[in-house]
Design a protein around this motif. Structure first.
Motif, mmCIF file in Angstrom:
data_model
loop_
_atom_site.group_PDB
_atom_site.id
_atom_site.type_symbol
_atom_site.label_atom_id
_atom_site.label_comp_id
_atom_site.label_asym_id
_atom_site.label_seq_id
_atom_site.Cartn_x
_atom_site.Cartn_y
_atom_site.Cartn_z
ATOM 1 N N VAL A 122 0.863 -1.171 0.000
ATOM 2 C CA VAL A 122 0.000 0.000 0.000
ATOM 3 C C VAL A 122 0.905 1.229 0.000
ATOM 4 N N ALA A 123 0.723 2.143 -0.974
ATOM 5 C CA ALA A 123 1.593 3.319 -1.074
ATOM 6 C C ALA A 123 1.307 4.257 0.089
ATOM 7 N N LEU A 124 2.331 4.944 0.552
ATOM 8 C CA LEU A 124 2.131 5.955 1.602
ATOM 9 C C LEU A 124 1.334 7.105 1.025
ATOM 10 N N ASP A 125 0.347 7.568 1.768
ATOM 11 C CA ASP A 125 -0.530 8.609 1.252
ATOM 12 C C ASP A 125 0.026 9.982 1.644
ATOM 13 N N THR A 126 1.225 10.334 1.142
ATOM 14 C CA THR A 126 1.879 11.563 1.603
ATOM 15 C C THR A 126 1.915 12.639 0.545
ATOM 16 N N GLY A 127 1.648 12.255 -0.704
ATOM 17 C CA GLY A 127 1.861 13.193 -1.791
ATOM 18 C C GLY A 127 3.315 13.206 -2.254
ATOM 19 N N PHE A 128 4.167 12.443 -1.596
ATOM 20 C CA PHE A 128 5.577 12.352 -2.012
ATOM 21 C C PHE A 128 5.872 10.910 -2.401
ATOM 22 N N PRO A 129 5.711 10.576 -3.696
ATOM 23 C CA PRO A 129 5.878 9.176 -4.094
ATOM 24 C C PRO A 129 7.244 8.631 -3.721
ATOM 25 N N GLU A 130 8.267 9.535 -3.671
ATOM 26 C CA GLU A 130 9.620 9.043 -3.379
ATOM 27 C C GLU A 130 9.740 8.520 -1.945
ATOM 28 N N TRP A 131 8.747 8.783 -1.103
ATOM 29 C CA TRP A 131 8.784 8.227 0.246
ATOM 30 C C TRP A 131 8.535 6.725 0.242
ATOM 31 N N GLY A 132 8.025 6.240 -0.888
ATOM 32 C CA GLY A 132 7.880 4.787 -1.030
ATOM 33 C C GLY A 132 6.603 4.248 -0.404
ATOM 34 N N ASP A 133 6.632 2.934 -0.188
ATOM 35 C CA ASP A 133 5.433 2.267 0.303
ATOM 36 C C ASP A 133 5.353 2.293 1.821
ATOM 37 N N SER A 134 4.133 2.140 2.328
ATOM 38 C CA SER A 134 3.939 2.037 3.767
ATOM 39 C C SER A 134 4.289 0.611 4.197
ATOM 40 N N ARG A 135 4.139 0.327 5.505
ATOM 41 C CA ARG A 135 4.434 -1.059 5.904
ATOM 42 C C ARG A 135 3.196 -1.943 5.783
ATOM 43 N N TYR A 136 2.206 -1.458 5.021
ATOM 44 C CA TYR A 136 0.983 -2.241 4.859
ATOM 45 C C TYR A 136 0.942 -2.933 3.520
ATOM 46 N N VAL A 137 0.280 -4.074 3.499
ATOM 47 C CA VAL A 137 -0.047 -4.680 2.214
ATOM 48 C C VAL A 137 -1.548 -4.917 2.168
ATOM 49 N N GLY A 138 -2.064 -4.868 0.954
ATOM 50 C CA GLY A 138 -3.433 -5.307 0.720
ATOM 51 C C GLY A 138 -3.336 -6.793 0.396
ATOM 52 N N LEU A 139 -4.004 -7.612 1.189
ATOM 53 C CA LEU A 139 -3.809 -9.061 1.056
ATOM 54 C C LEU A 139 -5.063 -9.742 0.526
ATOM 55 N N VAL A 140 -4.876 -10.599 -0.485
ATOM 56 C CA VAL A 140 -5.955 -11.481 -0.929
ATOM 57 C C VAL A 140 -5.406 -12.905 -0.948
ATOM 58 N N LEU A 141 -6.111 -13.805 -0.280
ATOM 59 C CA LEU A 141 -5.720 -15.217 -0.258
ATOM 60 C C LEU A 141 -6.818 -16.017 -0.935
ATOM 61 N N GLU A 142 -6.420 -16.941 -1.817
ATOM 62 C CA GLU A 142 -7.428 -17.780 -2.453
ATOM 63 C C GLU A 142 -6.984 -19.238 -2.424
ATOM 64 N N SER A 143 -7.945 -20.125 -2.177
ATOM 65 C CA SER A 143 -7.624 -21.545 -2.194
ATOM 66 C C SER A 143 -8.890 -22.357 -2.385
ATOM 67 N N GLU A 144 -8.728 -23.536 -2.987
ATOM 68 C CA GLU A 144 -9.859 -24.464 -3.085
ATOM 69 C C GLU A 144 -9.557 -25.687 -2.244
ATOM 70 N N ALA A 145 -8.370 -25.710 -1.636
ATOM 71 C CA ALA A 145 -7.904 -26.961 -1.041
ATOM 72 C C ALA A 145 -7.974 -26.947 0.480
ATOM 73 N N LEU A 146 -8.474 -25.870 1.059
ATOM 74 C CA LEU A 146 -8.411 -25.759 2.515
ATOM 75 C C LEU A 146 -9.800 -25.745 3.132
ATOM 76 N N THR A 147 -9.867 -26.162 4.397
ATOM 77 C CA THR A 147 -11.128 -26.055 5.118
ATOM 78 C C THR A 147 -11.181 -24.683 5.785
ATOM 79 N N LEU A 148 -12.396 -24.292 6.171
ATOM 80 C CA LEU A 148 -12.542 -22.988 6.820
ATOM 81 C C LEU A 148 -11.769 -22.962 8.142
ATOM 82 N N SER A 149 -11.787 -24.093 8.856
ATOM 83 C CA SER A 149 -11.066 -24.150 10.128
ATOM 84 C C SER A 149 -9.577 -23.918 9.899
#
Ligand code: SAH
Length: 491
Positions: free
Chosen positions: A157-184
């Motif tokens: 997730v990019a830092l919302d500073t208006g200064f792109p050169e500051w780079g990314d924040s320590r956050y990620v947007g995460l999506v996990l997908e699987s057909e092989a796992l149980t909910l538990s």
């Protein structure tokens, strides 16, 4: 802090079963007061085809600080303001994991009174966490989730500073997908790995946490390639606790391997070999059929997955067409016997460079297995409990993804022809199942379709007109079209 879990459904298993599994009715929005704030559970969508449950945690940052739990690891006293003005209310973190544990405890344990058989069934799952603090970034996120069978999308997730050169924040947007796992399994992965990625527990870590970790990690933490990092971070790097947990994990792993895998399976291999090699040299015929199919596929770098005591590896070494042969097994004992059989310690350099034996479980994705021409699973799948099979399918066909995969397994219809086998018995006590030809074909077609392979079938041993051959073999190839399409996408 926000997390969603979605599933899709079929006529037999509608997506709204998610409500039963989570013990939360899709028609209601519910709120639960936890010690850190209020957790809300609601369903943005719920029909037979798609169902999404959302968990929203409203953290009371002030209460958190008053309770003396807001400091995190080594919180400095002069960070007083930071305790109030911080990211806690917005970011998923260890508190979200606490909320999962509070609100979905039965689902985590895999208990469902309304549908007792449902929790054990893997289902299509998609988990989304829009703002996940992740020390270690997308790379570590992938290292943690991919071996468990998740397809991971982790966008910084990019830092919302208006200064792109500051780079990314320590956050990620995460999506996990699987057909092989149980909910538990999915909930227990999140329960452990969200705080591991956050790497700053917001409550005191005591030795009870070791129990929680081992309970939530049951079935997937022992043997995970990052188990050390997970354990140490989960326990806030408290070395005495980490050591305690590691000791217990080692024990768990040895115990698991001991009773269910090493001994029974070693016996299985020996007895199978003995029983078969005298009357019909079926084991020999199987190896010949496998080598023949490998030659036809043009493979030179080959994986023998579940190689046991190394008979096939030994046979492959005799043919110079196979330039690299890797045997993989979960059983150290089997590998030790294989190593002795191959005389690995006395092999010349050139031969030794062609062969490798690796310990590993096929229920986990494993980077070491990528990039080979072909993989063999000879008499292996029937040694896995059916709920673990999708994990193996994903690890082999989805992640390792060799061009060719050969799978052999007993044909149960033939069992009536074994004179010494009492009716209704499998060929060995460690076989968790034995399939008819129709069952094997249905499985193979499903796996081929899911992972973009074409599949054909070969009989091994005498093909009885009524009950078929004793061993059935499926030969999977990636269609060239799929390969080309994939390469185009990568480029
Ligand atoms: N491929 C050999 C051995 C078959 S016996 C042959 O055809 O003769 C099954 C083998 O699979 C055993 O050696 C067992 O240790 C291995 N195995 C079972 N489950 C496994 C797993 N999850 N990961 C890796 N190997 C496994």
């Amino acid at each position: 802090m926000f997390l969603t879990i979605s599933t899709s459904g079929t006529a037999a298993s509608p997506a709204t079963d998610l409500g039963f599994l989570l013990h939360k009715h899709p028609g209601n929005a519910q709120s639960f007061t936890t010690s850190y704030g209020v957790a809300h559970v609601f369903y943005p969508e719920a029909d037979a085809e798609r169902c999404t449950a959302a968990l929203l945690l409203e953290v009371d940052a002030v209460a958190l600080v008053r309770r003396g739990k807001g400091k995190g690891r080594g919180g400095a006293p002069d960070a007083a303001l930071a305790q109030y003005v911080n990211d806690r209310p917005y970011a998923a973190s260890s508190l979200l994991a606490v909320a999962i544990g509070n609100v979905f405890s039965s689902a985590m344990r895999g208990v469902c009174k309304a549908r007792p058989e449902a929790p054990a069934q893997p289902r299509p799952l998609r988990v989304e966490v829009p703002a996940l603090p992740a020390r270690g970034g997308p790379v570590l996120v992938r290292q943690l989730f991919e071996p468990l069978g998740w397809t991971v999308t982790a966008e910084p997730v990019a830092l919302d500073t208006g200064f792109p050169e500051w780079g990314d924040s320590r956050y990620v947007g995460l999506v996990l997908e699987s057909e092989a796992l149980t909910l538990s399994e999915a909930l227990r992965h999140l329960y452990v790995l969200l705080p591991v990625l956050d790497d700053a527990k917001h409550y005191w870590v005591s030795s009870e946490e070791v129990d929680k970790l081992l309970r939530a990690g049951e079935g997937w933490l022992p043997g995970h390639p990052e188990q050390k990092l997970i354990t140490s971070r989960y326990l806030s790097r408290r070395w005495s606790l980490t050591r305690q947990a590691m000791e217990r994990l080692e024990l768990v792993r040895l115990a698991e391997a001991d009773d269910s895998e090493v001994e029974e399976i070693d016996n299985a291999v020996e007895e199978e070999a003995e029983a078969e090699e005298k009357p019909t040299p079926l084991a020999v015929r199987r190896r010949e059929a496998i080598i023949e199919a490998l030659r036809r596929s043009g493979a030179s770098r080959v994986l023998d997955l579940g190689c046991g005591q190394g008979q096939l590896v030994q046979a492959l070494l005799k043919d110079p067409a196979f330039t690299e042969i890797v045997g993989v097994d979960v059983s150290m004992r089997a590998l030790a016997i294989a190593s002795r059989r191959l005389k690995l310690d006395r092999m010349g350099e050139r031969q030794a460079a062609r062969v490798k034996l690796l310990q590993g479980s096929l229920a986990y994705t494993d980077r070491r297995l990528r990039g080979y021409d072909a993989a063999v699973l000879s008499e292996v799948i029937e040694h896995l409990d059916p709920p673990r099979l999708p994990a193996l399918e994903y690890a082999v066909f989805g992640a390792a993804r060799p061009r060719t995969v050969l799978v052999t397994t007993p044909n149960v219809e033939y069992n009536v022809r074994w004179e010494t086998l009492p009716a209704g018995h499998t060929r060995h006590g460690d076989h968790r199942f034995e399939w008819t030809r129709a069952q094997f074909r249905a499985w193979a077609h499903r796996v081929a379709e899911l992972h973009g392979y074409e599949v054909g079938f070969t009989a091994v041993g005498p093909d009885d007109p009524e009950v078929g051959p004793p061993t059935q073999m499926a030969v999977f190839h990636t269609g060239t079209a799929t390969v080309v399409a994939k390469e185009a996408k990568a480029a």
